[in-house]
Design a protein around this motif. Structure first.
Motif, mmCIF file in Angstrom:
data_model
loop_
_atom_site.group_PDB
_atom_site.id
_atom_site.type_symbol
_atom_site.label_atom_id
_atom_site.label_comp_id
_atom_site.label_asym_id
_atom_site.label_seq_id
_atom_site.Cartn_x
_atom_site.Cartn_y
_atom_site.Cartn_z
ATOM 1 N N VAL A 348 59.562 86.865 19.454
ATOM 2 C CA VAL A 348 59.745 86.999 20.670
ATOM 3 C C VAL A 348 59.328 84.930 20.677
ATOM 4 N N ARG A 349 60.079 84.236 21.267
ATOM 5 C CA ARG A 349 59.446 83.086 21.601
ATOM 6 C C ARG A 349 59.565 82.131 23.350
ATOM 7 N N VAL A 350 58.501 81.755 23.404
ATOM 8 C CA VAL A 350 58.189 81.136 24.915
ATOM 9 C C VAL A 350 58.159 79.943 24.786
ATOM 10 N N VAL A 351 59.125 78.903 25.128
ATOM 11 C CA VAL A 351 58.990 77.618 24.207
ATOM 12 C C VAL A 351 58.978 77.036 25.900
ATOM 13 N N ASN A 352 58.191 75.847 26.393
ATOM 14 C CA ASN A 352 58.950 75.083 27.021
ATOM 15 C C ASN A 352 59.130 73.514 26.835
ATOM 16 N N ASP A 353 59.500 72.417 27.729
ATOM 17 C CA ASP A 353 60.343 70.842 27.120
ATOM 18 C C ASP A 353 59.475 70.071 26.829
ATOM 19 N N GLY A 354 57.635 70.142 27.285
ATOM 20 C CA GLY A 354 56.833 69.570 27.562
ATOM 21 C C GLY A 354 57.054 68.516 28.422
#
Length: 408
Positions: A348-354
């Motif tokens: 499970v991966r949750v990423v925001n681009d900043g």
């Protein structure tokens, strides 16, 4: 007559003259080492200058021998470097200097002390009053006023006594203010620690409740299937029938233990939760809800349908908390949610681009990462979180989904 005030006064008098001194005040030397070195040099030069001025005054106006003038000058200045480290010793030396500073005074003098000694006496009284207890301070005031009534001209005695009393009261007010602020700071620190501990405990309790709801359902199914199996299978040998009965009994005993545990975790006022727990099948609805709230979220999920319920629940909660953190700390950033099953593990991966900015609730200080990590560890998995190369933030969880760690 209550002997307690007398004992307190006696103990304060003993401490004033022969008891232990008060703890030293620690100055932040490590924070500004150069400034501390300069201040030490300037302070040493000031002490030498005050000693020279006092000695010269005694030599000129009192006509004292050189050795006596220098001894009184030393007693006058010596309390200053001891004020922060040894306040009681500073006052003791000041009191001796206050007595000997009147040596060889002229009867026509209004003031029995030199101007330097008067200023040092006033400064010592304020600083010492801000460091010592009130009982000790009362004795300090009494002894400090004795030389005033003995050596000061009658027309100046009342004014000097009032000045001494005002300085002692001022120092005591400073001490009480510092003590109150220190106590408030300690109380605030304890409150923050207690709130953090309570938040962690509440999160653990919530996880335990959800785990109970999920596992209890499966245990009930095991008990029912074990009880009905002999009837569904037809002719079943007695040993097998007994074994099915033992399985059903163990399952129901486990259910009873879990209900007892849940009774401890739930408060009396909270109603039992009967709603079904979410799983990965509810992720599209969760993402759609975030999109309706204005978040730029994309979902890339490819998972089997026979995933264990605890794993599905934990993965759902991790994604839910990851989206909440992105909205809170990187409002407006694009968020990508990826869920993949591979080699007996669910990634499970949750990423925001900043690219976003902190939202209205972006101050931090929560316990979302702690809760997510505890969910992963409870299933035998891992969770990592940190800043990405492009300045964004990523939460990556790996949960075993082959059933070995979940049933152990």
């Amino acid at each position: 007559m209550d002997p307690t005030p007398l004992r307190v006064a006696g103990a304060a008098l003993r401490r004033l003259w022969a008891g232990p001194d008060y703890p030293a005040v620690r100055l932040p030397r490590r924070r500004w080492p150069r400034l501390a070195a300069v201040a030490s040099t300037v302070g040493l030069l000031a002490l030498v200058g005050l000693t020279l001025i006092t000695a010269q005054f005694l030599l000129d106006s009192r006509k004292l021998p050189t050795a006596t003038a220098w001894l009184i000058a030393f007693l006058t200045v010596a309390p200053l470097p001891l004020l922060l480290a040894r306040p009681l010793w500073a006052w003791r030396i000041m009191f001796v200097g206050q007595l000997f500073g009147t040596f060889n005074r002229r009867p026509t003098d209004d003031w029995p002390w030199s101007p330097t000694q008067i200023l040092i006496i006033l400064g010592v009284l304020v600083v010492v009053a801000s460091r010592v207890d009130r009982a000790v301070l009362a004795w300090i005031g009494l002894f400090s006023l004795l030389p005033v009534w003995i050596f000061v001209a009658p027309r100046n005695q009342v004014g000097i006594c009032l000045l001494f009393v005002v300085l002692l009261i001022l120092g005591d007010l400073i001490r009480r203010n510092v003590s109150t602020r220190r106590a408030l700071a300690e109380q605030a620190e304890r409150s923050e620690l207690e709130q953090a501990r309570r938040a962690v405990l509440e999160e653990r309790t919530r996880i335990a409740r959800e785990m109970h709801d999920v596992v209890a359902h499966h245990m009930s199914m095991i008990a029912v299937q074990a009880e009905t199996a002999p009837y569904r299978l037809g002719e079943v040998p007695d040993p097998a029938r007994d074994e099915f009965a033992a399985i059903a009994g163990s399952a129901r005993a486990a259910l009873t233990d879990m209900r007892r545990l849940l009774g401890v975790l739930r408060s009396d006022s909270e109603q039992a939760r009967t709603d079904p727990q979410p799983d990965l099948a509810d992720l599209p609805a969760l993402v759609a809800s975030a999109q309706r709230a204005g978040m730029a979220v994309t979902l890339d999920a490819d998972v089997p349908t026979d995933l264990p319920a605890p794993v599905g629940l934990a993965a759902y909660r991790i994604v839910q908390e990851g989206l909440a953190n992105a909205a809170r700390h990187a409002a407006g950033a694009a968020v990508r949610v990826t869920v993949r099953a591979d080699a007996g593990e669910l990634a499970v991966r949750v990423v925001n681009d900043g690219t976003g900015a902190p939202g209205p609730d972006g101050r931090g200080g929560g316990h979302g990462l702690t809760g997510m990590r505890e969910r992963a560890v409870a299933l035998g998995g891992t969770l990592t979180a940190g800043v990405t190369d492009d300045g964004g933030y990523a939460v990556h969880a790996r949960l075993p989904c082959d059933g070995e760690d979940i049933t152990s």
